[in-house]
Design an enzyme around this catalytic site. Structure first.
Site, PDB file in Angstrom:
ATOM      1  N   ASP A 202       4.051 -32.908  10.589  1.00  0.00           N
ATOM      2  CA  ASP A 202       4.881 -31.580   9.624  1.00  0.00           C
ATOM      3  C   ASP A 202       3.781 -31.175   8.812  1.00  0.00           C
ATOM      4  O   ASP A 202       3.556 -32.024   7.595  1.00  0.00           O
ATOM      5  CB  ASP A 202       5.967 -32.216   9.179  1.00  0.00           C
ATOM      6  CG  ASP A 202       6.740 -31.069   8.221  1.00  0.00           C
ATOM      7  OD1 ASP A 202       6.253 -30.118   7.892  1.00  0.00           O
ATOM      8  OD2 ASP A 202       7.898 -31.476   7.576  1.00  0.00           O
TER       9      ASP A 202
ATOM     10  N   LYS B 235       5.244 -21.871   5.309  1.00  0.00           N
ATOM     11  CA  LYS B 235       4.552 -21.449   4.136  1.00  0.00           C
ATOM     12  C   LYS B 235       3.344 -20.572   4.077  1.00  0.00           C
ATOM     13  O   LYS B 235       3.495 -19.176   4.088  1.00  0.00           O
ATOM     14  CB  LYS B 235       4.210 -22.683   3.208  1.00  0.00           C
ATOM     15  CG  LYS B 235       5.438 -23.636   2.978  1.00  0.00           C
ATOM     16  CD  LYS B 235       5.406 -24.468   1.832  1.00  0.00           C
ATOM     17  CE  LYS B 235       6.652 -25.291   1.624  1.00  0.00           C
ATOM     18  NZ  LYS B 235       7.729 -25.073   0.829  1.00  0.00           N
TER      19      LYS B 235
ATOM     20  N   TYR C 111       9.966 -34.875   3.576  1.00  0.00           N
ATOM     21  CA  TYR C 111      10.870 -34.084   3.527  1.00  0.00           C
ATOM     22  C   TYR C 111      10.638 -33.290   4.871  1.00  0.00           C
ATOM     23  O   TYR C 111       9.474 -32.495   4.865  1.00  0.00           O
ATOM     24  CB  TYR C 111      11.244 -33.284   2.467  1.00  0.00           C
ATOM     25  CG  TYR C 111      12.280 -32.388   2.474  1.00  0.00           C
ATOM     26  CD1 TYR C 111      13.596 -32.377   2.729  1.00  0.00           C
ATOM     27  CD2 TYR C 111      11.828 -30.918   2.488  1.00  0.00           C
ATOM     28  CE1 TYR C 111      14.481 -31.472   2.289  1.00  0.00           C
ATOM     29  CE2 TYR C 111      12.820 -29.781   2.623  1.00  0.00           C
ATOM     30  CZ  TYR C 111      14.110 -29.939   2.591  1.00  0.00           C
ATOM     31  OH  TYR C 111      15.047 -29.034   2.521  1.00  0.00           O
TER      32      TYR C 111
HETATM   33  N1  HOZ Z   1      11.738 -27.491  -0.591  1.00  0.00           N
HETATM   34  C1  HOZ Z   1      10.893 -26.878  -1.661  1.00  0.00           C
HETATM   35  C2  HOZ Z   1      10.037 -27.869  -2.393  1.00  0.00           C
HETATM   36  N2  HOZ Z   1       9.638 -29.181  -1.696  1.00  0.00           N
HETATM   37  C3  HOZ Z   1      11.763 -26.076  -2.358  1.00  0.00           C
HETATM   38  C4  HOZ Z   1      11.807 -24.637  -1.819  1.00  0.00           C
HETATM   39  C5  HOZ Z   1      12.284 -23.722  -2.872  1.00  0.00           C
HETATM   40  O1  HOZ Z   1      13.185 -24.112  -3.834  1.00  0.00           O
HETATM   41  O2  HOZ Z   1      12.046 -22.436  -2.950  1.00  0.00           O
END
Ligand code: HOZ
Length: 425
Positions: free
Chosen positions: A236, A264, A141
């Site tokens: 990534d 993050k 992802y």
């Molecule tokens: N895309 C995030 C987990 N792989 C979740 C992001 C969120 O809900 O804060």
């Protein structure tokens, strides 16, 4: 107010009641917990129930929630103004820190989300090579830009649909999706159309289809093929950067990508992300070159203060040794408990990330992880939640440990797990 009431109310004005799909508990069922505050390894929900938190805001809270140094830096920055839309010295310090810690990054551009970082890196790769085709891997992802929402992981998997509607086929016709860790397929694809490929984008440690580590051979082959064919290699590391090691996954695998996407941890809980890499490639970015990208909140002073302070804290002596050891203790402890309960279960970890799998062996691909027992995971999730331990609400997300998860916290977690696994049987 109760979580159920808040959830009902939220659904009136917000689709599904959440601002990011995986938070809705669709995969595991039940009512999402509405969080009121967090401190160290804990957070509390609207019913004042305390949880040991293993998502850490999906990665950023590596030094623990509301670390006093980070909060102080944010307060000091906020008092000086929230946003200027003009450059600040803090952005220079942040860029210098990132370039120092990740040697493959010679120049970096700050943005506000991981999606922006990967989307911009992709545009840069295409702009610099003059080619259209990109390679991504099933289950990885890379945020929610159109071209990347094909057979993707994360929230899409919790909804059981790895691609998104609303993305015109024309927008993804240049996206080639290959199997993670399938070196031969990668070789064959480059052999067939290497001169058309702008870039390969990969999570070197995948964290959006549960935790899946790339094999060194897979990444080494990718590096070699990109170099041979003039394609850009994009790591990534939005999730694994500064999570698995101080220099990111690339330092562990000893591979230099051409571009890296970060997010993050570098925001320490506020919205900061970045993409950067070879200076000759970054020279294609506006205002120097023709690849456009911009943002009102890019390099926001308050967010940068949180990020910079976090980047300083993670450089303290023994930080990653401790984080890695505590995470491994958790993974090994859970595996031992499950074995005693005769479950087909295993766990894996790297740095401060871990994966839990209801399968005999640690999976190495999307296909393998999909075969794990999702129903068992969902039961474990709720038993742990009832016991005050908050795991990621999906069998297809990685977990995160912070520097505040000391022995007492890990042992308390394992105690809850002992009861949970006993009831699973
Ligand atoms: N895309 C995030 C987990 N792989 C979740 C992001 C969120 O809900 O804060």
């Amino acid at each position: 107010m109760r979580n159920t009431e808040l959830f009902e109310r939220a659904q009136i004005t917000t689709p599904g009641g959440v601002n990011s799909p995986v938070r809705a508990f669709r995969s595991v069922g039940g009512t999402p917990r509405f969080i009121t505050r967090a401190e160290g390894p804990y957070f509390w929900d609207a019913e004042q129930k305390r949880y040991i938190d293993y998502i850490g805001s999906w990665g950023p809270a590596i030094v623990g929630h509301a670390h006093p140094d980070v909060v102080k830096a944010v307060q000091a920055a906020a008092a000086l103004g929230l946003s200027f839309g003009a450059p600040t010295e803090g952005e220079i310090l942040m860029a210098e820190e990132i370039c120092k810690l990740v040697p493959s990054i010679e120049q970096v551009r700050l943005v506000s989300s991981g999606t922006e970082a990967t989307m911009s890196a992709l545009r840069l790769a295409r702009g610099a090579t003059g080619r259209d085709k990109i390679i991504k891997f099933e289950g990885c992802y890379h945020g929610h830009a159109d071209a990347l929402l094909v057979k993707a992981g994360s929230g899409l998997l919790t909804l059981g649909n790895p691609s998104s509607s609303g993305v015109p086929a024309d927008f993804t016709k240049h996206t080639l999706v290959l199997d993670y860790n399938n070196t031969q397929q990668l070789e064959d694809t480059f052999k067939a159309m290497g001169d058309q490929i702008a870039c390969v984008i990969v999570e070197p440690v995948a964290g959006n289809m549960n935790l899946i580590k790339a094999t060194p051979e897979f990444l080494q082959t990718m590096r070699r093929l990109c170099t041979e064919h003039g394609a850009v290699l994009i790591f990534d590391e939005v999730m694994c950067g500064f999570r698995v090691a101080l220099g990111g996954a690339q330092s562990l695998y000893n591979i230099k990508p051409d571009l890296t996407a970060l997010g993050k941890v570098i925001g320490g809980g506020l919205p900061v992300a970045a993409f950067g890499g070879r200076a000759d490639l970054m020279a294609h970015m506006a205002p120097l070159g023709g690849v456009y990208q911009a943002g009102t909140l890019s390099g926001n002073p308050v967010a940068v203060a949180a990020g910079l302070t976090t980047l300083k804290l993670i450089q303290s002596a023994g930080f990653y040794d401790n984080l890695t050891a505590q995470t491994a203790k958790l993974a090994q402890g859970l595996t031992a408990i499950a074995q005693q309960a005769n479950m087909d279960f295993c766990a894996d970890s790297i740095g401060g990330m871990f994966g839990l799998y209801f399968s005999k062996e640690v999976p190495t691909s999307y296909t393998a992880v999909m075969q794990s027992n999702k129903e068992q995971f969902n039961r474990l999730f709720h038993l742990m939640l009832d016991g005050g331990v908050y795991l990621a609400p999906s069998a297809f997300e990685a977990g995160f440990v912070s520097a505040q998860h000391d022995d007492a916290i890990i042992n308390a977690t394992l105690e809850v797990a002992r009861h949970a696994f006993a009831q699973l049987n």
